[in-house]
Design an enzyme around this catalytic site. Structure first.
Site, short mmCIF file in Angstrom:
data_model
loop_
_atom_site.label_atom_id
_atom_site.label_comp_id
_atom_site.label_asym_id
_atom_site.label_seq_id
_atom_site.Cartn_x
_atom_site.Cartn_y
_atom_site.Cartn_z
N LYS A 53 0.79 -1.23 0.00
CA LYS A 53 0.00 0.00 0.00
C LYS A 53 0.82 1.28 0.00
O LYS A 53 0.33 2.34 -0.40
CB LYS A 53 -0.94 -0.01 1.21
CG LYS A 53 -2.14 -0.93 1.08
CD LYS A 53 -3.16 -0.36 0.14
CE LYS A 53 -4.47 -1.12 0.21
NZ LYS A 53 -5.54 -0.50 -0.61
N SER A 307 0.28 -9.91 -0.70
CA SER A 307 0.13 -8.45 -0.57
C SER A 307 0.36 -7.89 0.82
O SER A 307 0.53 -6.68 0.96
CB SER A 307 -1.28 -8.05 -1.04
OG SER A 307 -2.26 -8.70 -0.24
#
Length: 505
Positions: A53, A307
């Site tokens: 992110k 992720s």
């Protein structure tokens, strides 16, 4: 000014490497051998904030004017985007206000505060936190940094696709990426499909948070009434508008995976890397495994984006329990055996050398006994053969491997018969698990009917799951059903569940 639709240029000029690293593309050797394909992990869990992110957050914020940075930024996030914004704000020297829902894992809140950002806890879901963040941004004339629905955010995440194609020398059959709001998968697709349209880009969502899956099927963005919280990093009710536009044009498909499959994927990655992914971080691995099985794929190169790794430690118990079931390496059964000398030994002999992972026995009556047993198996076919062999030997066997109530509750309650209880109804309830949630649930069910059974387990940021038995006279069933609807919780009638009848009823 860049054309909004020219994502190739946006990604090539994205400013991410001032904070992000080019993460490795690693072969998962053990898992690749098992699934007979070459599965590479794009290790975004190895970023400084243990998630991808920071790429999009920094790419957005570094482009703000000096005046905007002086006023500060606001965002809403369940954790990983928040850490990306906090890191970017720290590097750029600006104030950051992060609104997080109460279901956010503590480890993510602490990580955000450690980088100097101010955390505001508001709402039970991301949507409530999002609305509050927009209000704060307006009141303070601050810039709202969207977690996923912004071209600069999407372009920042798209640099992952650029790295994958540069790092893998041979042809890639498919790239799998987790989907929450859609920023990651749309960014990857925007880059990969522009250069290599034959490479499949596949999104992966939890079965109880499939906003993109349902939106693509409907041809428009669908807002889900509620989403599962187990994979909190992708617990988004509606995919972003720009992300949906890109996904509708570029994505090959979206695969849905359940909690057990996610838990199995977390274990798979741990066995190959000794790293522990968070549930949303393992989504792509679970999706790749399901795709390989469905398509009967062999000897192809696949990439799964791992992720994130912001895992709350107290969730590992639940994950370890469900991982074997997700990999179909555990069979859960209820077996009825004669209550006579030698029958117990005969039953154990039939199990052979298999490892028994759980065994519960309760005397039922002078004629027969019921055994709750969990056994390690190599695959689902072996479990089926074992059950058939038990049946052929005259031992009635009920397969409980896919019985949610049996896996969540009954395995911990075997032996709880109460013969004096009359007119008992059994219901399973679910509610978002947060501080005070259990007491709120108890208040909702009131004191109208006697509670004859109650079982609850805390699973961190997952749903609170409760099994409740209540004595309801036949003449009060209509009133009872009206009460159930008023509680506001999801519920299932388990009164006829065979696991209940065999062990508790």
């Amino acid at each position: 000014m860049k054309n909004k639709n020219d994502y190739l240029e946006r990604i090539l000029t994205a400013r991410v490497y001032e904070v992000a690293r080019e993460t490795p593309l690693e072969l998962a050797a053990n898992l690749s051998s098992r699934i007979r394909n070459r599965l590479f992990l794009k290790r975004e869990d190895m970023q400084e904030v243990f998630s991808f992110k920071l790429r999009g957050a920094y790419n957005k914020m570094v482009r703000l004017s000096a005046a905007a940075l002086e006023r500060g930024v606001v965002t809403a996030s369940a954790g990983n985007h928040a850490q990306g914004v906090a890191l970017a704000a720290q590097r750029l020297g600006c104030r950051a206000l992060i609104v997080m829902p109460v279901t956010t894992p503590q480890i993510k809140m602490q990580a955000v505060e450690a980088r100097g950002a101010t955390v505001v806890i508001h709402g039970d879901s991301y949507d409530e936190a999002y609305a509050h963040a927009l209000k704060l941004a307006k009141e303070g004339a601050m810039t709202f940094v969207h977690p996923y629905d912004d071209p600069d955010i999407i372009a920042g995440q798209g640099t992952i696709g650029m790295e994958i194609l540069r790092q893998h020398s041979g042809p890639v059959h498919a790239i799998f990426a987790p989907v929450g709001g859609g920023g990651l998968v749309s960014g990857i697709a925007a880059y990969v499909k522009r250069l290599y349209p034959q490479v499949k880009v596949i999104g992966v969502e939890p079965t109880d948070a499939g906003s993109l899956h349902h939106s693509l099927r409907a041809g428009r963005r669908i807002r889900l009434p509620q989403v599962g919280l187990f994979a909190d990093g992708v617990a988004v009710k509606q995919v972003g508008a720009e992300a949906f536009r890109l996904c509708r044009e570029l994505l090959d498909e979206v695969i849905l995976v359940d909690t057990d499959a996610i838990c199995a994927a977390i274990k798979d990655v741990f066995e190959d890397t000794r790293s522990i992914l968070e549930p949303s971080g393992a989504l792509s691995v679970a999706g790749a495994k399901l795709y390989v099985k469905r398509e009967k794929l062999r000897d192809r190169s696949l990439v799964a984006v791992t992720s994130g790794a912001n895992m709350n430690f107290d969730r590992l118990r639940h994950i370890s329990e469900r991982a074997e079931l997700g990999e179909q390496r555990e069979a859960v059964m209820a077996v009825t055996i004669p209550e006579e000398p030698g029958s117990f030994r005969k039953f154990c002999t039939m199990l052979g050398t298999r490892s028994i992972t759980e065994f519960n026995y309760r005397y039922a009556d002078p004629q027969e006994a019921h055994v709750f047993v969990a056994v390690s198996v190599r695959n689902r076919d072996e479990a089926t053969k074992l059950i058939l062999s038990l049946e052929d030997s005259g031992l009635h066997t009920v397969d409980l491997t896919d019985n949610e109530m049996a896996k969540l509750h009954v395995r911990h309650l075997v032996g709880g018969r109460a013969h004096q209880v009359e007119h008992e109804l059994l219901y399973r309830f679910e509610f978002p698990d947060r501080p005070g949630a259990l007491m709120k649930f108890l208040d909702s069910i009131g004191h109208r009917w006697n509670i004859s059974l109650f079982h609850y387990r805390n699973h961190g940021a997952d749903y609170g799951r409760v099994l409740v038995g209540m004595e309801v006279p036949p003449g009060e069933k209509t009133e009872f059903r009206a009460f159930l609807k008023q509680t506001g919780n999801r519920y299932w009638d388990e009164s006829d569940n065979p696991a209940y009848r065999l062990f508790l009823g």
